[in-house]
Scaffold this motif. Structure first.
Motif, PDB file in Angstrom:
ATOM      1  N   THR A 191       0.803  -1.221   0.000  1.00 44.61           N
ATOM      2  CA  THR A 191       0.000   0.000   0.000  1.00 44.61           C
ATOM      3  C   THR A 191       0.842   1.280   0.000  1.00 44.61           C
ATOM      4  OG1 THR A 191      -0.150  -0.404   2.363  1.00 44.61           O
ATOM      5  CG2 THR A 191      -2.080  -0.964   1.043  1.00 44.61           C
TER       6      THR A 191
ATOM      7  N   LYS B 189      -1.670  -0.230   7.579  1.00 44.87           N
ATOM      8  CA  LYS B 189      -2.968   0.153   8.143  1.00 44.87           C
ATOM      9  C   LYS B 189      -3.927   0.688   7.091  1.00 44.87           C
ATOM     10  CE  LYS B 189      -0.967   1.085  12.647  1.00 44.87           C
ATOM     11  NZ  LYS B 189      -0.470   2.095  13.580  1.00 44.87           N
TER      12      LYS B 189
ATOM     13  N   GLU C  31      16.777   0.064   4.020  1.00 43.89           N
ATOM     14  CA  GLU C  31      17.167   0.015   5.435  1.00 43.89           C
ATOM     15  C   GLU C  31      17.630  -1.387   5.839  1.00 43.89           C
ATOM     16  OE1 GLU C  31      14.254   1.223   4.301  1.00 43.89           O
ATOM     17  OE2 GLU C  31      14.062   3.316   4.932  1.00 43.89           O
TER      18      GLU C  31
HETATM   19  N1  LIG Z   1       9.107   5.678  -2.774  1.00 46.61           N
HETATM   20  C1  LIG Z   1      10.123   5.596  -3.610  1.00 46.61           C
HETATM   21  O1  LIG Z   1      10.081   6.134  -4.728  1.00 46.61           O
HETATM   22  C2  LIG Z   1      11.341   4.830  -3.221  1.00 46.61           C
HETATM   23  C3  LIG Z   1      11.390   4.082  -2.064  1.00 46.61           C
HETATM   24  N2  LIG Z   1      12.493   3.338  -1.756  1.00 46.61           N
HETATM   25  C4  LIG Z   1      12.508   2.535  -0.531  1.00 46.61           C
HETATM   26  O2  LIG Z   1      11.394   1.648  -0.551  1.00 46.61           O
HETATM   27  C5  LIG Z   1      10.888   1.432   0.771  1.00 46.61           C
HETATM   28  C6  LIG Z   1       9.423   1.836   0.808  1.00 46.61           C
HETATM   29  O3  LIG Z   1       9.336   3.222   0.554  1.00 46.61           O
HETATM   30  P1  LIG Z   1       7.935   3.944   0.235  1.00 46.61           P
HETATM   31  O4  LIG Z   1       7.149   3.075  -0.684  1.00 46.61           O
HETATM   32  O5  LIG Z   1       8.261   5.320  -0.150  1.00 46.61           O
HETATM   33  O6  LIG Z   1       7.286   3.948   1.681  1.00 46.61           O
HETATM   34  P2  LIG Z   1       5.736   4.222   2.089  1.00 46.61           P
HETATM   35  O7  LIG Z   1       5.765   4.857   3.421  1.00 46.61           O
HETATM   36  O8  LIG Z   1       5.017   4.896   0.987  1.00 46.61           O
HETATM   37  O9  LIG Z   1       5.133   2.738   2.205  1.00 46.61           O
HETATM   38  C7  LIG Z   1       5.547   1.866   3.218  1.00 46.61           C
HETATM   39  C8  LIG Z   1       4.760   0.580   3.167  1.00 46.61           C
HETATM   40  O10 LIG Z   1       5.137  -0.232   4.282  1.00 46.61           O
HETATM   41  C9  LIG Z   1       3.961  -0.453   5.109  1.00 46.61           C
HETATM   42  N3  LIG Z   1       4.426  -0.420   6.488  1.00 46.61           N
HETATM   43  C10 LIG Z   1       4.972   0.619   7.151  1.00 46.61           C
HETATM   44  N4  LIG Z   1       5.298   0.250   8.409  1.00 46.61           N
HETATM   45  C11 LIG Z   1       4.930  -1.059   8.538  1.00 46.61           C
HETATM   46  C12 LIG Z   1       4.984  -2.005   9.608  1.00 46.61           C
HETATM   47  N5  LIG Z   1       5.487  -1.709  10.799  1.00 46.61           N
HETATM   48  N6  LIG Z   1       4.488  -3.257   9.368  1.00 46.61           N
HETATM   49  C13 LIG Z   1       3.975  -3.592   8.164  1.00 46.61           C
HETATM   50  N7  LIG Z   1       3.905  -2.735   7.115  1.00 46.61           N
HETATM   51  C14 LIG Z   1       4.370  -1.491   7.306  1.00 46.61           C
HETATM   52  C15 LIG Z   1       2.990   0.648   4.745  1.00 46.61           C
HETATM   53  O11 LIG Z   1       1.656   0.269   5.055  1.00 46.61           O
HETATM   54  P3  LIG Z   1       0.385   1.291   5.177  1.00 46.61           P
HETATM   55  O12 LIG Z   1       0.661   2.447   4.300  1.00 46.61           O
HETATM   56  O13 LIG Z   1      -0.775   0.428   4.716  1.00 46.61           O
HETATM   57  O14 LIG Z   1       0.271   1.644   6.620  1.00 46.61           O
HETATM   58  C16 LIG Z   1       3.246   0.741   3.250  1.00 46.61           C
HETATM   59  O15 LIG Z   1       2.632  -0.335   2.583  1.00 46.61           O
HETATM   60  C17 LIG Z   1      11.787   2.280   1.691  1.00 46.61           C
HETATM   61  O16 LIG Z   1      12.819   1.480   2.183  1.00 46.61           O
HETATM   62  C18 LIG Z   1      12.355   3.343   0.756  1.00 46.61           C
HETATM   63  O17 LIG Z   1      13.599   3.841   1.178  1.00 46.61           O
HETATM   64  C19 LIG Z   1      13.574   3.283  -2.597  1.00 46.61           C
HETATM   65  C20 LIG Z   1      13.582   4.013  -3.749  1.00 46.61           C
HETATM   66  C21 LIG Z   1      12.484   4.866  -4.146  1.00 46.61           C
END
Ligand SMILES: NC(=O)C1=CN([C@@H]2O[C@H](COP(=O)(O)OP(=O)(O)OC[C@H]3O[C@@H](n4cnc5c(N)ncnc54)[C@H](OP(=O)(O)O)[C@@H]3O)[C@@H](O)[C@H]2O)C=CC1
Ligand SMILES: CC(=O)[C@@H](O)[C@H](O)COP(=O)(O)O
Ligand SMILES: [Mn+2]
Length: 381
Positions: free
Chosen positions: A10, A37, A122
């Motif tokens: 998500t 969530k 990370e």
């Molecule tokens: N966004 C980008 O363009 C880029 C991202 N990255 C890396 O990719 C990874 C994701 O980034 P990004 O997509 O931006 O992050 P987001 O914050 O947009 O999404 C994070 C996701 O992880 C879920 N999540 C967060 N905390 C928990 C937890 N404790 N347990 C289970 N699920 C959890 C969220 O769920 P929900 O929202 O449903 O609560 C969501 O699905 C990071 O490591 C980032 O550094 C790397 C390059 C580019």
């Protein structure tokens, strides 16, 4: 047909992965995914892609969804992430969850020999040595999703790594790139979330503004490509068109270019070694762009990058401490509990006080991670 498990469905990367999976149903089938969530997006993905297994963060959400979708198996929490990652039918895990919470599920999938398409930087920063050792042992491919690492990976295709002179990681400069450090004293969360080139999740957008994102990426490159730190440079490039470069001994430089669209590296990791057309992909028109800009990195302007190089060169649990301190400090900034400049200060204080353990096992890493988060919370109180 490749069968896929997806962590962090998500989020920004997860939802762009969903976009690809929807468009390429003949090539990919999503068997399991995890969300946090966001239940609305979870419902949409279930209804569109019909997975067998779904994990959510909270038990009450799993119980509620199980009543709505009796044909789907629901799980939750940390064990849910591992169950999704290790679903017996999937051969590829896309790890797009946020933060070091992705570590144990990644290791579990590696031990089943799955291919890992990894966005979750990370995990590589906090425990890169464990991830790469297990990947070698279990013959699991680790394919980069992060745009810079995908660019480096593509620029190394068919090359002998021993001929590499250095890696050059490009950095946009983030939301405050035209401000001095003095001008950062009173910036707001909304200002910081306004990235000039990419639409991303909140945490990585703040990391981009502090330049910790580039610090994490330098360490990620060291881990993924086994490159010493003195052969990894960072170059400011405000347009984010050149996604990174590889320089070879003969002075040749090979780079990957494209419009800033994360679906490109996500889809490349999914289709590798093949390529597929990108649905609604915007083609690069260099004549229209006219000019690209480059500038040397300023380590005084961006102390987080200096701290990341220091942690990388030192190695050991200081990497976990730095990463956990950053995650906790960024969360505090997003909640309005500390100022933007206090993010770097918090990380530096944690690193200075850290008692380093050079080759930590998994339990040591998990302990340092949770202890560091507690320390930061106490510092903020
Ligand atoms: N966004 C980008 O363009 C880029 C991202 N990255 C890396 O990719 C990874 C994701 O980034 P990004 O997509 O931006 O992050 P987001 O914050 O947009 O999404 C994070 C996701 O992880 C879920 N999540 C967060 N905390 C928990 C937890 N404790 N347990 C289970 N699920 C959890 C969220 O769920 P929900 O929202 O449903 O609560 C969501 O699905 C990071 O490591 C980032 O550094 C790397 C390059 C580019
Ligand atoms: C899209 C992506 O990979 C991000 O990590 C991006 O690189 C952030 O941009 P900057 O950190 O260069 O500002
Ligand atoms: Mn990146």
């Amino acid at each position: 047909m490749k069968k896929i498990s997806l962590l962090g469905a998500t989020g920004s990367i997860g939802w762009q992965t969903y976009d690809i999976l929807k468009e390429q149903r003949d090539a990919f089938h999503l068997v399991a995914f995890s969300s946090g969530k966001n239940i609305e997006k979870t419902r949409e993905m279930i209804e569109t892609l019909k997975p067998e297994l779904v994990s959510v963060q909270l038990e009450e959400d799993a119980i509620m969804l199980a009543k709505e979708y009796p044909q789907v198996h629901f799980t939750f929490g940390a064990k849910g992430l591992v169950e999704v990652a290790t679903h017996p039918d999937s051969t590829v895990l896309v790890n797009a969850v946020l933060g070091s919470v992705g570590l144990e599920s990644t290791l579990a999938a590696i031990r089943m020999g799955k291919t890992i398409a990894i966005a979750n930087k990370e995990t590589l920063v906090t425990a890169g040595h464990l991830v790469m050792a297990e990947a070698k042992k279990y013959n699991a491919a680790i394919l980069p999703v992060d745009s810079e690492h995908s660019a480096i990976f593509q620029s190394m295709n068919g090359e002998n790594p021993k001929n590499i002179e250095r890696l050059i990681i490009t950095a946009s400069g983030g939301s405050f790139r035209d401000k001095t450090r003095e001008e950062l004293k009173h910036v707001t969360v909304a200002d910081a979330l306004n990235h000039p080139n990419w639409s991303m999740g909140a945490k990585i957008t703040i990391d981009s503004a502090t330049m910790m994102n580039k610090g994490l990426e330098v360490i990620e490159a060291h881990v993924l490509f086994d490159m010493p730190y003195d052969k990894i440079d960072v170059l400011l490039h405000r347009e984010s068109i050149i996604h990174s470069l590889v320089e070879y001994h003969d002075t040749s430089v090979i780079a990957q270019l494209g419009t800033p669209d994360m679906r490109v590296p996500i889809q490349y990791a999914l289709s590798y070694p093949d390529r597929m057309p990108l649905h609604n992909g915007q083609r690069l028109n260099l004549a229209q762009i006219g000019q690209l800009h480059f500038k040397e990195m300023d380590f005084e302007r961006y102390p987080a990058l200096r701290l990341a190089y220091e942690a990388g060169r030192t190695g050991g649990t200081i990497l976990t401490a730095m990463n956990a301190a950053n995650e906790a400090a960024v969360a505090a900034f997003l909640q309005g509990k500390i100022t933007f400049l206090e993010i770097d200060e918090t990380i530096e204080r944690v690193m200075q006080a850290h008692n380093n353990i050079l080759v930590p096992d998994l339990q040591t890493i998990l302990n340092v991670d949770s202890e560091t988060r507690k320390t930061v919370l106490n510092m903020i109180k």
